[in-house]
Structure formats: structure tokens, C-alpha cells
Design an enzyme around this catalytic site. Structure first.
Site, PDB file in Angstrom:
ATOM      1  N   ASP A   9      54.390 -30.119  25.496  1.00 30.12           N
ATOM      2  CA  ASP A   9      55.592 -29.759  24.718  1.00 30.12           C
ATOM      3  C   ASP A   9      56.129 -30.899  23.831  1.00 30.12           C
ATOM      4  O   ASP A   9      57.341 -31.176  23.835  1.00 30.12           O
ATOM      5  CB  ASP A   9      56.701 -29.266  25.661  1.00 30.12           C
ATOM      6  CG  ASP A   9      56.283 -28.038  26.473  1.00 30.12           C
ATOM      7  OD1 ASP A   9      55.162 -27.560  26.293  1.00 30.12           O
ATOM      8  OD2 ASP A   9      57.097 -27.576  27.300  1.00 30.12           O
ATOM      9  N   LYS A 107      53.361 -21.092  26.021  1.00 28.96           N
ATOM     10  CA  LYS A 107      53.894 -20.646  27.316  1.00 28.96           C
ATOM     11  C   LYS A 107      55.376 -20.353  27.188  1.00 28.96           C
ATOM     12  O   LYS A 107      56.044 -20.897  26.307  1.00 28.96           O
ATOM     13  CB  LYS A 107      53.654 -21.724  28.381  1.00 28.96           C
ATOM     14  CG  LYS A 107      54.340 -23.043  28.056  1.00 28.96           C
ATOM     15  CD  LYS A 107      54.015 -24.093  29.087  1.00 28.96           C
ATOM     16  CE  LYS A 107      54.742 -25.385  28.820  1.00 28.96           C
ATOM     17  NZ  LYS A 107      56.204 -25.306  28.875  1.00 28.96           N
ATOM     18  N   CYS A 152      58.569 -29.832  32.535  1.00 26.13           N
ATOM     19  CA  CYS A 152      57.256 -29.257  32.249  1.00 26.13           C
ATOM     20  C   CYS A 152      56.096 -30.187  32.605  1.00 26.13           C
ATOM     21  O   CYS A 152      55.050 -29.718  33.061  1.00 26.13           O
ATOM     22  CB  CYS A 152      57.199 -28.791  30.804  1.00 26.13           C
ATOM     23  SG  CYS A 152      58.290 -27.363  30.535  1.00 26.13           S
TER      24      CYS A 152
HETATM   25  C1  VGL Z   1      61.126 -27.782  29.083  1.00 21.83           C
HETATM   26  C2  VGL Z   1      63.198 -27.083  29.741  1.00 21.83           C
HETATM   27  C3  VGL Z   1      63.011 -25.874  29.121  1.00 21.83           C
HETATM   28  C4  VGL Z   1      60.103 -28.870  29.077  1.00 21.83           C
HETATM   29  C5  VGL Z   1      60.905 -26.568  28.473  1.00 21.83           C
HETATM   30  O1  VGL Z   1      59.221 -28.867  28.203  1.00 21.83           O
HETATM   31  O2  VGL Z   1      60.186 -29.752  29.962  1.00 21.83           O
HETATM   32  N1  VGL Z   1      62.268 -28.030  29.728  1.00 21.83           N
HETATM   33  N2  VGL Z   1      61.859 -25.622  28.486  1.00 21.83           N
END
Ligand code: VGL
Ligand code: ZN
Length: 198
Positions: A9, A107, A152
Site C-alpha cells: 500500500d 484488496k 496492512c
Molecule cells: C491500511 C488502514 C486502512 C494499511 C489500509 O494499508 O495499513 N490501514 N486501510
């Protein structure tokens, strides 16, 4: 043994100026690019939520961002709206070397369930398909980097270790949200699952 680098991410919304900015999130992009050449495969994950996603606080009447609610699959933190499908914030950081990646895994695209881990959605049962991809390519050693360390990255690393992969997290190429001690908890969970933190 073939090794994969999984970049979690590394997106605009998780970097300073983004909707769910992680302190120093942009500082890890150049180091991640430099790491990529050392691996047999690079996989990027991309948090990718529909407008009506159940992890967004503003989709729950009166709910505050960073509060926790009970979903049928367990507790769920409610986040500021982030990484909406097709929005500028959902793009990869503009400096990330995306062309090097063999695989991009999205995702969190189902409205009713979040997916922190790159392997399972937050019910810990619904698979994303990443395990099969890695196994078919014999990529049994995995190093994780990216955002956020304590959500994540940690959930992905723990799942990978439980699935039997040999797993490390390169902590210097991650940054944490650190919500109510979540960074320390994530480190403890990762070590308990057999993940090496380097
Ligand atoms: C994430 C919170 C919500 C992450 C993704 O990538 O850690 N954290 N969505
Ligand atoms: Zn998300």
C-alpha cells in the site's frame, strides 16, 4: 530459493498530504525502489475501496474516525475515507518504481469487509489469491515493506508466516500509524508468528 519483495500500500493517501497519512510515509519510497533489484519478484498491493466501504467512518451515522466497531467478522477500526477506487489518493506514490513490479494485487474492494492482509480479508477466511501466485512461482521467501507497519504490513506478514512462508519485515522501509499502541502490538504479533524483524 526465489525471493519476493512485497510492497504494501505505498499509495498517495497513506503519505503526508493524503487522507490517511502515515508520518514519514513518503520517506520509504526511495529506499523501497533501491531494494527492488535484489529480488526475483516484486509484488505491489493497492488498498482499493468502493465509495460505500464499511471501513469508512462517514458511512456509519455519527461514528468518529479511528473508533472501533464490531462487524460480524470481529472488531473493525473505522478510518477516514481513503484509497477510493479510481481516486487520485488510491494511486501509487508518484515516485514508486511501479514498472518493476510483476504483480499488482488490489484488496479491500468488497463493500462489507475490509482487507488489511494481502492474503486474507479481515474475516481471516476469504482468500485474495496471493498465496497461490507466490507458490506457483516458488517464491517462498518474502520480505515485506510499505504502509502501514502496524496494520496492512503486520497482518500480511503474520498471515504469510502462518501459511508457511519464510518471512521478514524490513522495518526501516515501513512507517506505522501507531493507534493506541498498535505498533508495539504488531511487533509482538509478528514475532510470535515467527516473522523476523530487520
Ligand atoms: C491500511 C488502514 C486502512 C494499511 C489500509 O494499508 O495499513 N490501514 N486501510
Ligand atoms: Zn483501507
Amino acid at each position: 530459493m526465489p525471493r519476493a519483495l512485497i510492497v504494501i500500500d505505498a499509495q498517495v493517501d497513506f503519505c503526508p498530504g493524503g487522507r490517511l497519512a502515515v508520518d514519514g510515509g513518503d520517506e520509504i519510497i526511495a529506499p523501497i525502489n533501491d531494494l527492488m533489484a535484489d529480488y526475483d519478484a516484486v509484488v505491489l498491493t493497492q488498498d482499493w475501496h468502493p465509495e460505500d466501504h464499511s471501513s469508512f467512518a462517514d458511512n456509519h451515522d455519527g461514528a468518529e474516525p479511528f473508533s472501533t466497531i464490531e462487524m460480524d467478522y470481529g472488531p473493525q477500526v473505522l478510518w477516514p475515507r481513503h484509497c477510493v477506487i479510481g481516486s487520485p489518493g488510491a494511486r501509487f506514490h508518484p515516485a514508486l518504481a511501479v514498472d518493476v513490479a510483476d504483480m499488482v494485487l488490489r484488496k479491500g474492494y468488497r463493500p462489507d469487509i475490509d482487507s488489511y492482509s494481502a492474503f486474507f480479508e479481515n474475516d481471516h477466511r476469504t482468500r485474495t489469491g496471493l498465496e497461490g501466485y507466490l507458490r506457483e512461482r516458488g517464491l517462498l521467501q518474502i520480505d515485506f515493506v510499505g504502509l502501514a507497519h502496524d496494520f496492512c504490513v503486520a497482518w500480511s506478514a503474520v498471515d504469510a508466516a502462518k501459511l508457511g512462508f519464510s518471512v521478514r519485515v524490513i522495518e526501516g522501509a515501513t512507517r506505522a500509524i501507531d493507534l493506541n499502541g498498535s505498533k508495539k502490538a504488531a511487533q509482538d504479533n509478528m514475532r510470535a508468528a515467527g516473522v523476523t524483524l530487520i
